[in-house]
Design a protein around this motif. Sequence first.
Motif, PDB file in Angstrom:
ATOM      1  N   VAL A 270       4.494   5.929  12.561  1.00  0.00           N
ATOM      2  CA  VAL A 270       4.386   6.853  11.432  1.00  0.00           C
ATOM      3  C   VAL A 270       5.542   6.614  10.466  1.00  0.00           C
ATOM      4  O   VAL A 270       5.344   6.550   9.249  1.00  0.00           O
ATOM      5  CB  VAL A 270       4.346   8.328  11.909  1.00  0.00           C
ATOM      6  CG1 VAL A 270       4.339   9.274  10.716  1.00  0.00           C
ATOM      7  CG2 VAL A 270       3.137   8.571  12.798  1.00  0.00           C
ATOM      8  N   GLY A 271       6.735   6.430  10.983  1.00  0.00           N
ATOM      9  CA  GLY A 271       7.896   6.128  10.137  1.00  0.00           C
ATOM     10  C   GLY A 271       7.721   4.824   9.386  1.00  0.00           C
ATOM     11  O   GLY A 271       8.031   4.746   8.189  1.00  0.00           O
ATOM     12  N   TYR A 272       7.243   3.793  10.066  1.00  0.00           N
ATOM     13  CA  TYR A 272       7.000   2.501   9.405  1.00  0.00           C
ATOM     14  C   TYR A 272       5.988   2.650   8.278  1.00  0.00           C
ATOM     15  O   TYR A 272       6.145   2.077   7.204  1.00  0.00           O
ATOM     16  CB  TYR A 272       6.497   1.449  10.398  1.00  0.00           C
ATOM     17  CG  TYR A 272       7.473   1.071  11.489  1.00  0.00           C
ATOM     18  CD1 TYR A 272       8.833   0.914  11.229  1.00  0.00           C
ATOM     19  CD2 TYR A 272       7.032   0.864  12.789  1.00  0.00           C
ATOM     20  CE1 TYR A 272       9.723   0.568  12.237  1.00  0.00           C
ATOM     21  CE2 TYR A 272       7.911   0.514  13.802  1.00  0.00           C
ATOM     22  CZ  TYR A 272       9.254   0.371  13.516  1.00  0.00           C
ATOM     23  OH  TYR A 272      10.128   0.027  14.516  1.00  0.00           O
TER      24      TYR A 272
ATOM     25  N   GLU B 261       6.767  -0.073   5.450  1.00  0.00           N
ATOM     26  CA  GLU B 261       7.113  -1.263   6.226  1.00  0.00           C
ATOM     27  C   GLU B 261       5.918  -1.806   6.997  1.00  0.00           C
ATOM     28  O   GLU B 261       5.989  -2.880   7.578  1.00  0.00           O
ATOM     29  CB  GLU B 261       8.251  -0.939   7.199  1.00  0.00           C
ATOM     30  CG  GLU B 261       9.540  -0.572   6.495  1.00  0.00           C
ATOM     31  CD  GLU B 261      10.611  -0.079   7.449  1.00  0.00           C
ATOM     32  OE1 GLU B 261      10.429  -0.174   8.678  1.00  0.00           O
ATOM     33  OE2 GLU B 261      11.641   0.412   6.950  1.00  0.00           O
ATOM     34  N   TYR B 262       4.851  -1.041   7.007  1.00  0.00           N
ATOM     35  CA  TYR B 262       3.650  -1.430   7.747  1.00  0.00           C
ATOM     36  C   TYR B 262       2.451  -0.885   6.990  1.00  0.00           C
ATOM     37  O   TYR B 262       2.419   0.283   6.612  1.00  0.00           O
ATOM     38  CB  TYR B 262       3.717  -0.835   9.162  1.00  0.00           C
ATOM     39  CG  TYR B 262       2.453  -0.973   9.972  1.00  0.00           C
ATOM     40  CD1 TYR B 262       2.056  -2.208  10.461  1.00  0.00           C
ATOM     41  CD2 TYR B 262       1.661   0.131  10.252  1.00  0.00           C
ATOM     42  CE1 TYR B 262       0.890  -2.335  11.213  1.00  0.00           C
ATOM     43  CE2 TYR B 262       0.499   0.016  11.001  1.00  0.00           C
ATOM     44  CZ  TYR B 262       0.118  -1.222  11.475  1.00  0.00           C
ATOM     45  OH  TYR B 262      -1.026  -1.345  12.209  1.00  0.00           O
ATOM     46  N   ASN B 263       1.478  -1.747   6.723  1.00  0.00           N
ATOM     47  CA  ASN B 263       0.238  -1.313   6.079  1.00  0.00           C
ATOM     48  C   ASN B 263      -0.799  -1.040   7.167  1.00  0.00           C
ATOM     49  O   ASN B 263      -1.045  -1.895   8.019  1.00  0.00           O
ATOM     50  CB  ASN B 263      -0.294  -2.385   5.127  1.00  0.00           C
ATOM     51  CG  ASN B 263       0.548  -2.513   3.883  1.00  0.00           C
ATOM     52  OD1 ASN B 263       1.257  -1.588   3.497  1.00  0.00           O
ATOM     53  ND2 ASN B 263       0.474  -3.662   3.236  1.00  0.00           N
TER      54      ASN B 263
ATOM     55  N   VAL C 177       0.875  -1.162   0.000  1.00  0.00           N
ATOM     56  CA  VAL C 177       0.000   0.000   0.000  1.00  0.00           C
ATOM     57  C   VAL C 177       0.917   1.217   0.000  1.00  0.00           C
ATOM     58  O   VAL C 177       1.737   1.384   0.899  1.00  0.00           O
ATOM     59  CB  VAL C 177      -0.915   0.026   1.246  1.00  0.00           C
ATOM     60  CG1 VAL C 177      -1.727   1.304   1.290  1.00  0.00           C
ATOM     61  CG2 VAL C 177      -1.834  -1.195   1.259  1.00  0.00           C
ATOM     62  N   TYR C 178       0.811   2.013  -1.029  1.00  0.00           N
ATOM     63  CA  TYR C 178       1.638   3.209  -1.158  1.00  0.00           C
ATOM     64  C   TYR C 178       0.930   4.371  -0.481  1.00  0.00           C
ATOM     65  O   TYR C 178      -0.296   4.406  -0.420  1.00  0.00           O
ATOM     66  CB  TYR C 178       1.888   3.512  -2.638  1.00  0.00           C
ATOM     67  CG  TYR C 178       2.601   2.379  -3.326  1.00  0.00           C
ATOM     68  CD1 TYR C 178       3.986   2.316  -3.330  1.00  0.00           C
ATOM     69  CD2 TYR C 178       1.885   1.354  -3.929  1.00  0.00           C
ATOM     70  CE1 TYR C 178       4.642   1.258  -3.941  1.00  0.00           C
ATOM     71  CE2 TYR C 178       2.531   0.289  -4.545  1.00  0.00           C
ATOM     72  CZ  TYR C 178       3.913   0.245  -4.545  1.00  0.00           C
ATOM     73  OH  TYR C 178       4.558  -0.800  -5.142  1.00  0.00           O
TER      74      TYR C 178
END
Length: 79
Positions: A35-37, A42-44, A6-7
């Motif tokens: 928020v960084g992930y 790195e996280y959806n 997911v972009y």
Amino acid sequence: MPAEAVYNRIAVLRAERGISRKKLADALDIHYQTVGYLERGEYNPSLFLSLKIAEYFKVPVEVVFSLEPFPLLGSEAAK
């Protein structure tokens, strides 16, 4: 990116508005590292969190998230 990537434009939206990761995280009731992930893909996020993020920025969810990469700013495709 994996097939289920997911972009997002979270970093762009934050930069436009001068909002820190910490301020966004506090508003969303999540850890600032999350928020960084999210920004790095790195996280959806869950649907709930996606909607909260869009609501925070006062934009439709599809402005923040996409299943396809967003065109680079300044490119012909972005115009």
